[in-house]
Design a protein around this motif. Structure first.
Motif, short mmCIF file in Angstrom:
data_model
loop_
_atom_site.label_atom_id
_atom_site.label_comp_id
_atom_site.label_asym_id
_atom_site.label_seq_id
_atom_site.Cartn_x
_atom_site.Cartn_y
_atom_site.Cartn_z
N LYS A 26 45.55 -7.70 -11.45
CA LYS A 26 45.52 -8.93 -11.93
C LYS A 26 44.10 -9.35 -12.04
CE LYS A 26 47.35 -13.49 -11.72
NZ LYS A 26 48.52 -14.68 -11.02
N GLN A 27 43.52 -9.43 -10.92
CA GLN A 27 41.91 -9.67 -10.97
C GLN A 27 41.10 -9.15 -11.66
OE1 GLN A 27 40.95 -12.39 -9.00
NE2 GLN A 27 38.77 -12.00 -9.38
N LYS A 28 41.45 -7.59 -11.73
CA LYS A 28 40.45 -6.86 -12.71
C LYS A 28 40.73 -7.39 -14.23
CE LYS A 28 39.94 -2.60 -9.73
NZ LYS A 28 40.60 -1.15 -9.61
N LYS A 29 41.86 -7.32 -14.69
CA LYS A 29 42.27 -7.84 -15.99
C LYS A 29 41.53 -9.45 -16.40
CE LYS A 29 46.42 -8.37 -19.06
NZ LYS A 29 47.72 -8.17 -18.78
N LEU A 58 36.58 -27.91 -20.20
CA LEU A 58 37.78 -27.38 -20.93
C LEU A 58 37.83 -25.84 -20.56
CD1 LEU A 58 37.36 -29.10 -24.37
CD2 LEU A 58 39.37 -29.36 -22.73
N VAL A 59 36.63 -25.21 -20.64
CA VAL A 59 36.66 -23.56 -20.41
C VAL A 59 37.41 -23.27 -18.95
CG1 VAL A 59 35.22 -21.63 -20.12
CG2 VAL A 59 34.64 -23.24 -22.12
N GLN A 60 36.95 -24.24 -18.09
CA GLN A 60 37.32 -24.10 -16.66
C GLN A 60 39.10 -24.09 -16.47
OE1 GLN A 60 36.09 -23.48 -13.55
NE2 GLN A 60 33.93 -23.27 -14.37
N GLU A 61 39.46 -25.07 -17.33
CA GLU A 61 41.04 -25.45 -17.14
C GLU A 61 41.59 -24.48 -17.79
OE1 GLU A 61 42.86 -27.71 -15.68
OE2 GLU A 61 41.16 -28.20 -14.76
N THR A 62 41.09 -23.96 -19.02
CA THR A 62 41.55 -22.87 -19.72
C THR A 62 41.77 -21.43 -19.06
OG1 THR A 62 40.40 -23.55 -21.80
CG2 THR A 62 41.08 -21.20 -21.88
N TYR A 63 40.70 -21.24 -18.41
CA TYR A 63 40.61 -19.95 -17.47
C TYR A 63 41.77 -20.08 -16.22
CZ TYR A 63 37.27 -17.65 -20.18
OH TYR A 63 36.74 -16.88 -21.23
N LEU A 64 41.73 -21.37 -15.81
CA LEU A 64 42.84 -21.65 -14.68
C LEU A 64 44.37 -21.43 -15.11
CD1 LEU A 64 43.45 -22.56 -11.73
CD2 LEU A 64 43.52 -24.80 -12.72
N ARG A 65 44.52 -21.82 -16.53
CA ARG A 65 45.88 -21.70 -16.88
C ARG A 65 46.09 -20.25 -17.20
NH1 ARG A 65 48.78 -26.08 -17.62
NH2 ARG A 65 47.55 -28.11 -17.51
N ALA A 66 45.01 -19.48 -17.83
CA ALA A 66 44.85 -18.09 -18.18
C ALA A 66 45.42 -17.18 -16.93
CB ALA A 66 43.71 -17.79 -18.59
N ARG A 68 46.85 -18.21 -14.10
CA ARG A 68 48.16 -18.33 -13.64
C ARG A 68 49.29 -17.37 -14.84
NH1 ARG A 68 47.80 -24.81 -13.04
NH2 ARG A 68 46.36 -24.80 -11.03
N ALA A 69 48.72 -17.37 -15.95
CA ALA A 69 49.81 -16.83 -16.84
C ALA A 69 49.39 -15.40 -17.27
CB ALA A 69 49.93 -17.73 -18.01
N ILE A 70 48.28 -14.69 -16.44
CA ILE A 70 47.80 -13.59 -17.03
C ILE A 70 48.63 -12.35 -17.16
CG2 ILE A 70 47.16 -12.69 -14.70
CD1 ILE A 70 44.76 -12.46 -17.67
#
Length: 193
Positions: A26-29, A58-66, A68-70
């Protein structure tokens, strides 16, 4: 004997657990996703808000949500549209949470120092203002194409529209910008003549 996450030191290399392997994958992806698309995602965020600090948030929040849902991202080719969709939703949430104070810009005249310094900056600002004036149905596909680099088909998938509808909206958006440019050029010609 119960299950333990800790192992006794035996001098042997511990056997990787499926949980640790899954987390490492997950971390690598996630890291590959961030590395490959960070520039595009930031540029789109900046176009949406015109503030570097808000864009970073916005980018930080986007990647945080990403993060969680990766696991829901099955096709790596869909990563960019997936992140853009998350970013658009984050931007919308920003407006849901915030109340804006309206001011009259005419009350705050600009000094020469605050004015735009180059003709190119003025043209970019003019273009940003005219894009911002477009109806959202035209503005969003245009930004996805120009800033995001998406094709008409990709934009259609992201917005849940028919490709022909997207292409029509892109055509109309460009025509409105072109008409505004012609009108501005005509006004400059009358002012100078």
């Amino acid at each position: 004997m119960g299950f333990s996450l800790f192992r006794k030191k035996t001098g042997k290399e511990p056997v990787p657990s499926p949980v640790n392997e899954g987390m490492a994958d997950k971390q690598k992806k996630y890291e590959a996703l961030v590395h490959a698309l960070h520039g595009d995602i930031y540029r789109y965020a900046y176009w949406l808000c015109r503030d570097p600090h808000v864009a970073e948030d916005l980018v930080q929040e986007t990647y945080l949500r990403a993060w969680r849902a990766i696991d829901s991202l099955v096709d790596d080719k869909a990563a960019k549209p997936w992140l853009i969709t998350i970013l658009r939703r984050e931007n919308a949430r920003r407006f849901e949470r915030k109340r804006f104070d309206l001011i009259d810009l005419d009350e705050f005249p600009q000094s020469d120092d605050e004015a735009l310094h180059s003709e190119q900056e003025m043209e970019h600002e003019w273009l940003r203002r005219h894009i911002a004036r477009l109806p959202e149905e035209y503005q969003e596909p245009l930004l996805l194409q120009v800033i995001g680099g998406f094709s008409g088909e990709e934009i259609a998938q992201q917005l849940g529209l028919n490709k022909n509808t997207v292409m029509t909206r892109l055509f109309r958006a460009r025509n409105q910008i072109r008409e505004a440019m012609a009108s501005t050029a005509q006004q400059r010609g009358h002012g100078n003549g």
